[in-house]
Write an enzyme that holds these catalytic residues in place. Sequence first.
Site: not given
Length: 252
Positions: A10, A234
């Site tokens: 990711s 993230h």
Amino acid sequence: MKRYVALGSSMAAGPGIAPRADSSPRAAQRSARNYPHLVASALALDLVDVTYSGATTAHVLTDSQRGARPQIEALDGTETLVTVTIGGNDVGYVPLLFAASLPRWTRSVPLLGSRLRDLLDPEARERALTEVEAALVEVGRTVRSRAPHATVLFVDYLTLLPPAGPAPPLADSDVALGRRVAAALRRATAAAAEATGAGLVRAAEASVEHHAWSSQPWTTRPGLPVPGRPAPLHPNAQGMQAVADLIERALR
């Protein structure tokens, strides 16, 4: 047009950075503005992006993921560039930070609690870290054998945590564990790049002052996922552009 294959988890896929890449599996959470897409656009490369949120080194090398074939199968030997961002899920890096952000009572919930306690157990993380370097070396060697004419670049993880001090709401002990895991993962990625003759893009080093708690973050803080926004813990759009710029400089 020169072929570019992007492999990874990711941290390369870019979950939550709109828009989603055309025809990509929803479970991959692959952004059309992740660093592979930005690099391909800037350098006029033919991109094959098989990055997939939640991927481990096993998903790169041998294992299918939600019906997707092992990522390595995207290589056909004609590539001129391969980038690799992987290993964090092998050692539970982002999952441990997510676990640390949850209320402490969740660690007593049946089934869930045991998983959270394992993620936050320093000995368990050390055991995972002892295995990740060999796995990363195997990724590098396999990429080299399947794409013998390509420039291969390991791209390490953007810095999430401040280099010192607190990172609320995380407990100081969990922050310290997160820093140790991040540093060990960075060293393992560098060692794998050196062992396999690959290049190394030092995104972690470049982003130290752009951690998630900084005034100009390249990553996001813990929290609940919000549709249309970068996933918690993230890269954000600025982080993806920064990594793309680092890769372009490394190639030029």
